[in-house]
Scaffold this motif. Structure first.
Motif, PDB file in Angstrom:
ATOM      1  N   ALA A 141      38.890  41.754  34.333  1.00 39.92           N
ATOM      2  CA  ALA A 141      38.078  42.914  33.980  1.00 39.92           C
ATOM      3  C   ALA A 141      36.682  42.811  34.598  1.00 39.92           C
ATOM      4  CB  ALA A 141      37.977  43.026  32.469  1.00 39.92           C
ATOM      5  N   PHE A 142      36.071  41.623  34.534  1.00 38.37           N
ATOM      6  CA  PHE A 142      34.704  41.490  35.047  1.00 38.37           C
ATOM      7  C   PHE A 142      34.641  41.641  36.564  1.00 38.37           C
ATOM      8  CE2 PHE A 142      33.579  39.129  31.031  1.00 38.37           C
ATOM      9  CZ  PHE A 142      32.757  40.143  30.587  1.00 38.37           C
ATOM     10  N   VAL A 143      35.704  41.188  37.250  1.00 46.27           N
ATOM     11  CA  VAL A 143      35.702  41.311  38.708  1.00 46.27           C
ATOM     12  C   VAL A 143      35.757  42.780  39.117  1.00 46.27           C
ATOM     13  CG1 VAL A 143      37.089  40.804  40.747  1.00 46.27           C
ATOM     14  CG2 VAL A 143      36.577  39.007  39.155  1.00 46.27           C
ATOM     15  N   ALA A 144      36.302  43.641  38.239  1.00 44.40           N
ATOM     16  CA  ALA A 144      36.429  45.059  38.578  1.00 44.40           C
ATOM     17  C   ALA A 144      35.177  45.858  38.237  1.00 44.40           C
ATOM     18  CB  ALA A 144      37.627  45.660  37.864  1.00 44.40           C
ATOM     19  N   MET A 145      34.126  45.198  37.722  1.00 42.83           N
ATOM     20  CA  MET A 145      32.944  45.959  37.337  1.00 42.83           C
ATOM     21  C   MET A 145      31.822  45.763  38.339  1.00 42.83           C
ATOM     22  SD  MET A 145      32.320  45.762  33.336  1.00 42.83           S
ATOM     23  CE  MET A 145      33.602  45.349  32.215  1.00 42.83           C
ATOM     24  N   PRO A 146      31.325  46.852  38.916  1.00 42.32           N
ATOM     25  CA  PRO A 146      30.175  46.741  39.801  1.00 42.32           C
ATOM     26  C   PRO A 146      28.966  46.214  39.012  1.00 42.32           C
ATOM     27  CG  PRO A 146      31.146  48.920  39.952  1.00 42.32           C
ATOM     28  CD  PRO A 146      31.796  48.227  38.807  1.00 42.32           C
ATOM     29  N   SER A 147      28.029  45.583  39.721  1.00 43.63           N
ATOM     30  CA  SER A 147      26.892  44.970  39.028  1.00 43.63           C
ATOM     31  C   SER A 147      26.126  45.979  38.195  1.00 43.63           C
ATOM     32  CB  SER A 147      25.971  44.313  40.044  1.00 43.63           C
ATOM     33  OG  SER A 147      25.730  45.190  41.109  1.00 43.63           O
TER      34      SER A 147
ATOM     35  N   ILE B 294      34.899  51.577  47.364  1.00 45.98           N
ATOM     36  CA  ILE B 294      34.391  52.310  46.207  1.00 45.98           C
ATOM     37  C   ILE B 294      33.196  51.569  45.596  1.00 45.98           C
ATOM     38  CG2 ILE B 294      34.986  53.067  43.877  1.00 45.98           C
ATOM     39  CD1 ILE B 294      37.754  53.674  44.862  1.00 45.98           C
ATOM     40  N   PHE B 295      33.310  50.263  45.521  1.00 48.76           N
ATOM     41  CA  PHE B 295      32.198  49.425  45.056  1.00 48.76           C
ATOM     42  C   PHE B 295      30.939  49.709  45.864  1.00 48.76           C
ATOM     43  CE2 PHE B 295      32.094  45.360  42.574  1.00 48.76           C
ATOM     44  CZ  PHE B 295      33.140  45.653  41.729  1.00 48.76           C
ATOM     45  N   THR B 296      31.093  49.666  47.192  1.00 50.80           N
ATOM     46  CA  THR B 296      29.942  49.842  48.071  1.00 50.80           C
ATOM     47  C   THR B 296      29.328  51.211  47.895  1.00 50.80           C
ATOM     48  OG1 THR B 296      31.140  48.456  49.619  1.00 50.80           O
ATOM     49  CG2 THR B 296      29.191  49.583  50.444  1.00 50.80           C
ATOM     50  N   GLU B 297      30.186  52.233  47.835  1.00 48.34           N
ATOM     51  CA  GLU B 297      29.657  53.596  47.715  1.00 48.34           C
ATOM     52  C   GLU B 297      28.893  53.753  46.405  1.00 48.34           C
ATOM     53  OE1 GLU B 297      29.216  57.430  46.306  1.00 48.34           O
ATOM     54  OE2 GLU B 297      30.785  56.151  45.486  1.00 48.34           O
ATOM     55  N   SER B 298      29.471  53.233  45.307  1.00 53.17           N
ATOM     56  CA  SER B 298      28.808  53.430  44.016  1.00 53.17           C
ATOM     57  C   SER B 298      27.498  52.646  43.970  1.00 53.17           C
ATOM     58  CB  SER B 298      29.726  52.989  42.888  1.00 53.17           C
ATOM     59  OG  SER B 298      29.961  51.614  42.957  1.00 53.17           O
ATOM     60  N   PHE B 299      27.506  51.478  44.611  1.00 58.21           N
ATOM     61  CA  PHE B 299      26.282  50.684  44.682  1.00 58.21           C
ATOM     62  C   PHE B 299      25.187  51.459  45.410  1.00 58.21           C
ATOM     63  CE2 PHE B 299      23.710  47.804  47.267  1.00 58.21           C
ATOM     64  CZ  PHE B 299      23.161  46.998  46.291  1.00 58.21           C
ATOM     65  N   SER B 340      35.131  51.495  36.586  1.00 61.90           N
ATOM     66  CA  SER B 340      35.768  50.214  36.298  1.00 61.90           C
ATOM     67  C   SER B 340      37.284  50.370  36.242  1.00 61.90           C
ATOM     68  CB  SER B 340      35.263  49.652  34.975  1.00 61.90           C
ATOM     69  OG  SER B 340      33.873  49.553  35.003  1.00 61.90           O
ATOM     70  N   PHE B 341      37.756  51.462  35.629  1.00 65.81           N
ATOM     71  CA  PHE B 341      39.197  51.661  35.542  1.00 65.81           C
ATOM     72  C   PHE B 341      39.812  51.848  36.921  1.00 65.81           C
ATOM     73  CE2 PHE B 341      39.146  52.596  30.917  1.00 65.81           C
ATOM     74  CZ  PHE B 341      40.169  51.722  30.600  1.00 65.81           C
ATOM     75  N   ILE B 342      39.134  52.641  37.748  1.00 65.34           N
ATOM     76  CA  ILE B 342      39.693  52.882  39.083  1.00 65.34           C
ATOM     77  C   ILE B 342      39.776  51.581  39.865  1.00 65.34           C
ATOM     78  CG2 ILE B 342      39.237  54.004  41.278  1.00 65.34           C
ATOM     79  CD1 ILE B 342      38.042  56.303  39.730  1.00 65.34           C
ATOM     80  N   VAL B 343      38.654  50.828  39.863  1.00 63.67           N
ATOM     81  CA  VAL B 343      38.634  49.593  40.639  1.00 63.67           C
ATOM     82  C   VAL B 343      39.638  48.589  40.077  1.00 63.67           C
ATOM     83  CG1 VAL B 343      37.216  47.637  41.333  1.00 63.67           C
ATOM     84  CG2 VAL B 343      36.276  49.920  41.421  1.00 63.67           C
TER      85      VAL B 343
END
Lengths: 308, 363
Positions: A141-147, B294-299, B340-343
């Motif tokens: 779960a934590f790996v899937a959360m952006p900072s 997706i991570f990069t874009e949201s960041f 978070s759910f998508i990623v």
């Protein structure tokens, strides 16, 4: 030290130097592509003032000369003056911010290493038991959360609902949350890394040998298994520093920490080009150097690795 | 019939050591020989086998289900939803701005809507309330998810195309060309990607702002374009490395030699023989590329370098919600949960695909 290792170190160092040079070059020329130059946003500026300013900062010379000057100044760690923060050198601003960010980053990295390695070993030793499954589910779960998601949730929980910690980084105790926010992702990652490499090591013959000759369980885990299982973790050191640095951009914004990350974001919104260039070069060099160190360590620590 | 054949065999097989072709070998197959060729089980293809494994993986199928729901809703909900992402509900032509529409809590109504309800008409509810500018928050979250997903998808496609071409050329040609191409990859690989993205976004934003205005791309914004460019410039290296490694080992195989000996061109060998055989690596790394994009874009959106307002993205929604987090915390929680759910589902699906399609994983 054999010649193969030496030539590897040499090659890797050269590559790093080229990378740093490339970063500086990209940054310089990309910044100069912006039409209008840095003084354009100043209102009602006359041509003479513009010329004077250009001459003062050496912007009237051809681009190649400017580039050479910038490179020469960089060798003395001179990043030039900031344009929007009057009368301040870029290097001063960077160093001031880095003192705060570096402290947070080091703490986060330390916590991530200690907790990640412990949790990873615990999970591997108790494979497929409840504790292992709990650890694996939560790290997934934590790996899937952006900072920024982690940071925001911490802010909500501790500052809005429970109100136990300050939400502003400059207050006493205010660095607790930023450090946790930064450490969570690397902790989860290191846990997974340690677990998988520990599982691998525990199946090796030398562990069976240690068991057979009656080495105590604790000693076997510490001396025989953990030592070897930690080797892949070393390679993550470089990416982890990179993550913590870029993560601190977000976390410092969320918790209003007066660090380098917030300074960087501000310089972007203010279009303070020398500061953007300086910070980019500084951070990028740091990341590249850390990656170099962790790569070299990896090769030195594990003599089995092939250098070809 | 059988006797006849046996006679023939005996008759023809008279000179065992002569150089004459043994005609026996060319006789029609007997019924028994034909029966031996019937397969006990139908042979399964690569795709069938892989999807069969994926189908049995409960975690991966749950993720497929969740993603399918999300994708279908971001496609169809905007078509039927009565509000749009940039529609400020309190602002009407010819009337003063109705501030009762700003900062509505979930399922609350604005002043004129309350009047309508009082007069007996039904008004479509604001599921997640409205934002500070009086825009329906639910549809903004849906649009934000749409933006995030499409960025992930397109960026991975760019990475896929560039990485595959570069990697296969380097691996196939080999030698000095390979050495040089891989040095370039090494250098790009060691660039700190996010910093370079930030840098390029700042610059491209300035460069493209004027060039874009008036075109279809304008609604996406210069930042989106620069994210795509940066992905095209930087992120393909991982894929290129993988593909090169595959091609390097595959090109020594006999079927490549066979193809070459019947005169197949280099590009045909790469397209028809080498790439299809490395398809599992390609699928897996593309699937894992999407969440990272997706991570990069949201960041980037979160630090203010993402999509251009009023177009929302999950990152920029979270960033905007941060200023009102003490009163309207759900506005931060909703986009954060979505992302978070998508990623998470994409990560787990990627793992599932690896288990299903990686030949090394097969027990």
């Amino acid at each position: 030290m054999d010649s193969k290792l030496l030539s590897y170190i040499l090659k890797r160092t050269l590559l790093t130097i080229v990378t740093i040079w490339l970063i500086i070059t990209i940054t310089f020329f990309v910044m100069n592509m912006i039409p209008g130059g840095p003084f354009l946003s100043e209102k009602a500026i006359t041509q003479e003032v513009q010329d004077v300013l250009n001459a003062k900062y050496g912007l009237d010379k051809p681009l190649v000369v400017q580039y050479a000057n910038y490179l020469k100044n960089l060798l003395h760690f001179d990043f030039g003056p900031s344009i929007k923060l009057r009368g301040r050198e870029v290097i001063e601003v960077i160093m001031e911010g880095f003192q705060v960010s570096g402290k947070i980053g080091l703490m986060a990295a330390g916590i991530a290493l200690v907790l990640g390695v412990s949790f990873g070993s615990i999970a591997a030793i108790n494979r497929n038991k409840l504790i292992d499954n709990t650890i694996m589910v939560s790290t997934t779960a934590f790996v899937a959360m952006p900072s920024f998601v982690i940071g925001s949730f911490l802010l909500l929980l501790f500052c809005v609902y429970w109100q136990v910690l300050p939400s502003v980084g400059s207050e006493p105790g205010g660095l607790v949350l930023p450090v946790i926010a930064l450490a969570l992702y690397p902790t989860a990652y290191i846990t997974r890394l340690t677990r998988s490499s520990m599982l691998d090591v525990l199946q090796q013959d030398y562990i069976r040998t240690a068991n057979a000759k009656g080495v105590s369980y604790v000693l076997m885990i510490y001396k025989h298994a953990l030592k070897n299982a930690l080797i892949p973790v070393i390679t993550y050191a470089g990416p982890m520093i990179a993550y913590i640095l870029t993560g601190s951009l977000v976390v410092e914004k969320i918790f209003s920490v007066p660090g380098l990350g917030r300074q960087f974001i501000n310089s972007i919104t203010n279009r303070d080009y020398p500061l953007i260039m300086g910070t980019t070069i500084f951070l990028a060099t740091l990341v590249v150097l850390m990656t170099l160190v962790s790569d070299l360590m990896y090769k030195v620590v594990d003599p089995r690795i092939d250098f070809s | 019939m059988a006797d006849n054949k046996l006679d023939k065999k005996v008759k023809l097989y008279t000179k065992p050591f002569s150089f004459h072709v043994n005609v026996d070998s060319f006789l029609p197959a007997t019924e028994e020989e034909k029966r031996q060729q019937i397969l006990l089980r139908e042979s399964t293809s690569f795709w069938k086998d892989g999807f069969h494994r994926l189908w049995k993986n409960k975690v991966a199928m749950t993720c497929v289900f969740v993603l399918a729901i999300i994708i279908l809703s971001v496609i169809f909900i905007p078509m039927v939803w009565p509000y749009t992402y940039d529609d400020q509900l309190g602002v009407n032509q010819g009337y003063p701005v109705d501030s009762s529409y700003n900062n509505l809590r979930p399922l609350e109504y604005g002043q004129t809507e309350l009047d309508l309800i009082a007069s007996g008409e039904s008004v479509f509810p604001h599921l997640f309330g409205t934002d500070a500018a009086g825009r329906d928050y639910f549809i903004r979250v849906i649009y934000g998810t749409r933006v995030s997903l499409s960025v992930g998808l397109f960026a991975s496609l760019i990475v896929l195309v560039i990485g595959t071409i570069y990697g296969s050329v380097a691996g196939y040609v080999g030698g000095k060309v390979d050495l040089f191409m891989m040095r370039v990859v090494d250098i790009i690989y060691s660039l700190p990607d996010l910093l370079v993205i930030i840098l390029l976004s700042v610059v491209f934003n300035q460069l493209f702002k004027d060039a874009l205005s008036g075109t279809i791309l304008a609604s996406l914004g210069a930042n989106m374009i620069s994210i795509f460019i940066v992905f095209g410039l930087l992120y393909w290296v991982g894929m290129a490395r993988l593909i090169r490694g595959q091609i390097l080992s595959l090109k020594e195989q006999d079927y490549v030699l066979a193809a070459r000996s019947i005169g197949a061109s280099h590009s045909r060998i790469i397209r028809k023989h080498l790439l299809p055989n490395s398809i599992s690596v390609i699928i897996i790394s593309t699937a894992l590329q999407i969440p990272s994009a997706i991570f990069t874009e949201s960041f980037l959106s979160f630090i203010g370098l993402g999509v251009a307002a009023p177009m929302p993205s999950l990152g920029s929604l979270a960033s905007l919600a941060l200023s009102g987090v003490f009163s309207y915390s759900y506005r931060l929680i909703i986009p954060a949960l979505f992302i978070s759910f998508i990623v998470l589902s994409l990560n787990l699906l990627g793992d599932g695909l690896r288990d299903a399609f990686d030949p090394k994983m097969k027990a």
